[in-house]
Write an enzyme that holds these catalytic residues in place. Structure first.
Site, PDB file in Angstrom:
ATOM      1  N   SER A   1      34.584 -39.912  35.850  1.00 31.44           N
ATOM      2  CA  SER A   1      34.142 -39.036  34.762  1.00 31.44           C
ATOM      3  C   SER A   1      32.622 -39.012  34.672  1.00 31.44           C
ATOM      4  O   SER A   1      31.981 -40.062  34.597  1.00 31.44           O
ATOM      5  CB  SER A   1      34.701 -39.497  33.420  1.00 31.44           C
ATOM      6  OG  SER A   1      34.053 -38.786  32.382  1.00 31.44           O
TER       7      SER A   1
ATOM      8  N   GLY B   1      35.483 -38.439  19.802  1.00 29.99           N
ATOM      9  CA  GLY B   1      35.901 -39.086  18.556  1.00 29.99           C
ATOM     10  C   GLY B   1      35.543 -38.307  17.304  1.00 29.99           C
ATOM     11  O   GLY B   1      35.320 -38.873  16.250  1.00 29.99           O
TER      12      GLY B   1
ATOM     13  N   GLY C   1      37.451 -35.720  16.188  1.00 32.26           N
ATOM     14  CA  GLY C   1      38.631 -35.050  15.652  1.00 32.26           C
ATOM     15  C   GLY C   1      38.844 -33.673  16.250  1.00 32.26           C
ATOM     16  O   GLY C   1      39.546 -32.854  15.692  1.00 32.26           O
ATOM     17  N   LEU C   2      38.226 -33.421  17.407  1.00 32.93           N
ATOM     18  CA  LEU C   2      38.453 -32.145  18.084  1.00 32.93           C
ATOM     19  C   LEU C   2      39.317 -32.364  19.329  1.00 32.93           C
ATOM     20  O   LEU C   2      39.405 -31.506  20.193  1.00 32.93           O
ATOM     21  CB  LEU C   2      37.130 -31.468  18.444  1.00 32.93           C
ATOM     22  CG  LEU C   2      36.199 -31.183  17.258  1.00 32.93           C
ATOM     23  CD1 LEU C   2      34.886 -30.574  17.731  1.00 32.93           C
ATOM     24  CD2 LEU C   2      36.859 -30.271  16.238  1.00 32.93           C
TER      25      LEU C   2
ATOM     26  N   SER D   1      39.392 -34.685  22.070  1.00 29.83           N
ATOM     27  CA  SER D   1      38.969 -34.864  23.450  1.00 29.83           C
ATOM     28  C   SER D   1      40.053 -35.586  24.254  1.00 29.83           C
ATOM     29  O   SER D   1      40.237 -35.311  25.441  1.00 29.83           O
ATOM     30  CB  SER D   1      37.641 -35.614  23.516  1.00 29.83           C
ATOM     31  OG  SER D   1      37.715 -36.806  22.787  1.00 29.83           O
ATOM     32  N   SER D   2      40.812 -36.469  23.611  1.00 26.07           N
ATOM     33  CA  SER D   2      41.828 -37.206  24.376  1.00 26.07           C
ATOM     34  C   SER D   2      42.962 -36.277  24.835  1.00 26.07           C
ATOM     35  O   SER D   2      43.343 -36.298  26.002  1.00 26.07           O
ATOM     36  CB  SER D   2      42.378 -38.382  23.571  1.00 26.07           C
ATOM     37  OG  SER D   2      42.809 -37.979  22.304  1.00 26.07           O
TER      38      SER D   2
ATOM     39  N   GLU E   1      50.358 -40.282  25.348  1.00 22.39           N
ATOM     40  CA  GLU E   1      49.489 -40.818  24.290  1.00 22.39           C
ATOM     41  C   GLU E   1      50.257 -41.826  23.420  1.00 22.39           C
ATOM     42  O   GLU E   1      49.734 -42.872  23.044  1.00 22.39           O
ATOM     43  CB  GLU E   1      48.891 -39.687  23.440  1.00 22.39           C
ATOM     44  CG  GLU E   1      47.988 -40.196  22.326  1.00 22.39           C
ATOM     45  CD  GLU E   1      46.609 -39.567  22.241  1.00 22.39           C
ATOM     46  OE1 GLU E   1      46.311 -38.626  23.001  1.00 22.39           O
ATOM     47  OE2 GLU E   1      45.818 -40.039  21.412  1.00 22.39           O
TER      48      GLU E   1
ATOM     49  N   ASP F   1      47.994 -31.715  18.553  1.00 24.67           N
ATOM     50  CA  ASP F   1      46.836 -31.612  19.443  1.00 24.67           C
ATOM     51  C   ASP F   1      47.246 -31.113  20.824  1.00 24.67           C
ATOM     52  O   ASP F   1      46.662 -30.173  21.371  1.00 24.67           O
ATOM     53  CB  ASP F   1      46.150 -32.972  19.599  1.00 24.67           C
ATOM     54  CG  ASP F   1      45.682 -33.533  18.272  1.00 24.67           C
ATOM     55  OD1 ASP F   1      45.750 -32.799  17.268  1.00 24.67           O
ATOM     56  OD2 ASP F   1      45.260 -34.698  18.242  1.00 24.67           O
TER      57      ASP F   1
HETATM   58  P1  NG1 Z   1      42.824 -36.256  15.443  1.00 26.80           P
HETATM   59  O1  NG1 Z   1      41.914 -36.036  14.324  1.00 26.80           O
HETATM   60  O2  NG1 Z   1      42.572 -35.347  16.600  1.00 26.80           O
HETATM   61  O3  NG1 Z   1      42.931 -37.688  15.850  1.00 26.80           O
HETATM   62  C1  NG1 Z   1      45.222 -36.728  14.332  1.00 26.80           C
HETATM   63  C2  NG1 Z   1      46.510 -36.694  15.132  1.00 26.80           C
HETATM   64  C3  NG1 Z   1      47.262 -35.354  14.965  1.00 26.80           C
HETATM   65  C4  NG1 Z   1      47.437 -35.032  13.484  1.00 26.80           C
HETATM   66  C5  NG1 Z   1      46.062 -35.133  12.764  1.00 26.80           C
HETATM   67  C6  NG1 Z   1      46.160 -34.938  11.274  1.00 26.80           C
HETATM   68  C7  NG1 Z   1      45.995 -38.113  17.088  1.00 26.80           C
HETATM   69  C8  NG1 Z   1      45.658 -38.140  18.530  1.00 26.80           C
HETATM   70  N1  NG1 Z   1      46.204 -36.892  16.559  1.00 26.80           N
HETATM   71  O4  NG1 Z   1      44.318 -35.822  14.904  1.00 26.80           O
HETATM   72  O5  NG1 Z   1      48.510 -35.429  15.622  1.00 26.80           O
HETATM   73  O6  NG1 Z   1      48.381 -35.880  12.874  1.00 26.80           O
HETATM   74  O7  NG1 Z   1      45.452 -36.405  12.979  1.00 26.80           O
HETATM   75  O8  NG1 Z   1      46.631 -33.659  10.949  1.00 26.80           O
HETATM   76  O9  NG1 Z   1      46.095 -39.147  16.443  1.00 26.80           O
HETATM   77 MG    MG Z   2      42.416 -38.424  20.088  1.00 25.00          MG
END
Ligand code: NG1
Ligand code: MG
Length: 391
Positions: free
Chosen positions: A67, A125, A127-128, A130-131, A163, A175
């Site tokens: 990466s 990290g 909340g968009l 990336s994982s 995941e 996601d």
């Molecule tokens: P993010 O913020 O991308 O970690 C998480 C959960 C989703 C969903 C949202 C809340 C992970 C990888 N994804 O999103 O499935 O529950 O929180 O709506 O934990």
């Molecule tokens: Mg994630």
């Protein structure tokens, strides 16, 4: 940028094999938060930034992963014969390795090895997702290389499974679904229980989606995420003593009000209330958007944030400050936190002729109050994971 990635690929892997390129976006959820694992609806869309994977087959059995974002980790080398398991020293590469295992677990033998170079431009990290983006780009790339015929929804489920089981994050399906199934200029109304879905065009007339990153690390996100899941599960099981429902997403707000006394603990009651009302809000919001009533859609986004702040308690000072600052600006139609919470990003709908002022003023107020600097992105809604032509 893409030409540069090709050069880097050749330099790092020293290969003259044909290289193919795949892309998977990040996602932003417009409304329907913490409803996916409660069997409710979500309304996310794919973004135009995401993760690129350049892939070439090899003449031997090595799998090599690199990466550009984590040069210090170096090349991770495995063999197609390996028993794949999570290893701390594999760092970021555990995400793709978990997806590779999904294919091999289904009997899809890796006939030859391959080299993959990843590059992502999603803030990490935040909340968009990336994982999930790395998972899906790996899934579509492997599907092409191995010539398997999984449906797009299968690839979504395999990525979520990776995941859950390989990484150990018990996330819902939102996601991976948004990233695997996204469509340019559309968001997806997804019923997370049945996986029925519907594309809805995002027509915001003279306004745009603006994402703001708090740049606050989401340290609490994982532990609190699991705590919220158990609070909701407990509430559900108490409701099930009198109601034959499968999930909180099965309840209307009216039914919830009639039966909420069954939930013994006040805190659990608030969590369940959020899940039920947020689900109803999401369905209503999509109706409003489809009617061209963007004002009502925006108001429902704001109501969603309030509920996440007061009943679900997953916002925090930084997210609340960004949303408050946003709502004090002219030309803002709606604003809320997006993703798991505790940090990460907000999403707002802002009139195009006010965006510059928005970024300046909200950024300034946020910095004054928190000492942190926010990053802003005007979001374009793009396609889900796919092969792209790099020429
Ligand atoms: P993010 O913020 O991308 O970690 C998480 C959960 C989703 C969903 C949202 C809340 C992970 C990888 N994804 O999103 O499935 O529950 O929180 O709506 O934990
Ligand atoms: Mg994630």
């Amino acid at each position: 940028m893409t030409e540069q990635l090709l050069q880097q690929f050749k330099q790092i892997f020293n290969t003259d094999q044909p290289i193919r390129t795949f892309f998977a976006p990040g996602r932003v959820n417009l409304i329907g938060e913490h409803t996916d694992y409660n069997g409710g609806h979500v309304f996310p869309c794919a973004l135009t930034f995401g993760t690129y994977a350049l892939v070439a087959p090899r003449n031997d059995q090595s799998i090599r992963l690199y990466s550009v974002n984590f040069p210090n980790v170096g090349i991770i080398e495995l063999s197609t014969q390996d028993q794949l398991e999570f290893q701390k020293e594999h760092d970021w590469a555990n995400y793709p390795i978990g997806v590779i295992k999904e294919f091999t677990d289904r009997g899809d033998q890796l006939k030859t090895g391959f080299d993959v170079l990843y590059y992502g431009n999603i803030p990490n990290g935040a909340g968009l997702s990336s994982s999930a983006s790395i998972e899906l780009v790996t899934a579509v790339a492997l599907q092409s290389i191995l010539e398997t015929t999984f449906s797009s929804v299968d690839l979504v489920k395999m990525s979520q499974h990776a995941e859950n089981e390989f990484i150990g994050v018990s996330c819902g399906i939102m996601d991976q679904f948004a990233i695997g199934m996204g469509k340019e200029d559309h968001a997806i109304l997804l019923n997370c229980q049945t996986l029925d879905y519907q594309y809805s065009p995002i027509v915001l007339e003279d306004a745009s989606l603006v994402i703001a990153n708090t740049n606050k690390r989401r340290t609490l996100a994982d532990s609190k995420y699991n705590e919220r899941r158990s609070e909701c599960e407990r509430a559900l099981s108490q409701l099930q003593k009198e109601l034959s429902i499968q999930s909180l997403g099965d309840l209307t707000p009216e039914q919830f009000e009639q039966h909420r006394h069954l939930i013994e603990n006040d805190v659990d009651q608030k969590r369940a209330k959020h899940a039920v009302y947020e689900n109803a809000r999401t369905i209503l919001a999509v109706e409003k958007l489809q009617q061209g009533d963007i004002e009502s859609f925006g108001q429902l986004m704001c109501d969603s944030h309030t509920s996440l702040r007061d009943d679900y308690e997953v916002t925090g000072f930084e997210l609340d400050t960004l949303v408050e600052a946003a709502l004090s600006q002219a030309g803002v139609i709606g604003s809320r936190m997006t993703g798991a919470g505790f940090g990460g990003c907000t999403v707002s709908i802002v009139k195009n002729d006010k965006i510059e002022e928005f970024i300046q003023e909200v950024g300034k107020r946020y910095n004054e109050k928190t000492g942190l600097t926010a990053d802003f992105y005007v979001a374009n809604v793009g396609d889900g994971a796919k092969e792209i032509n790099m020429n």
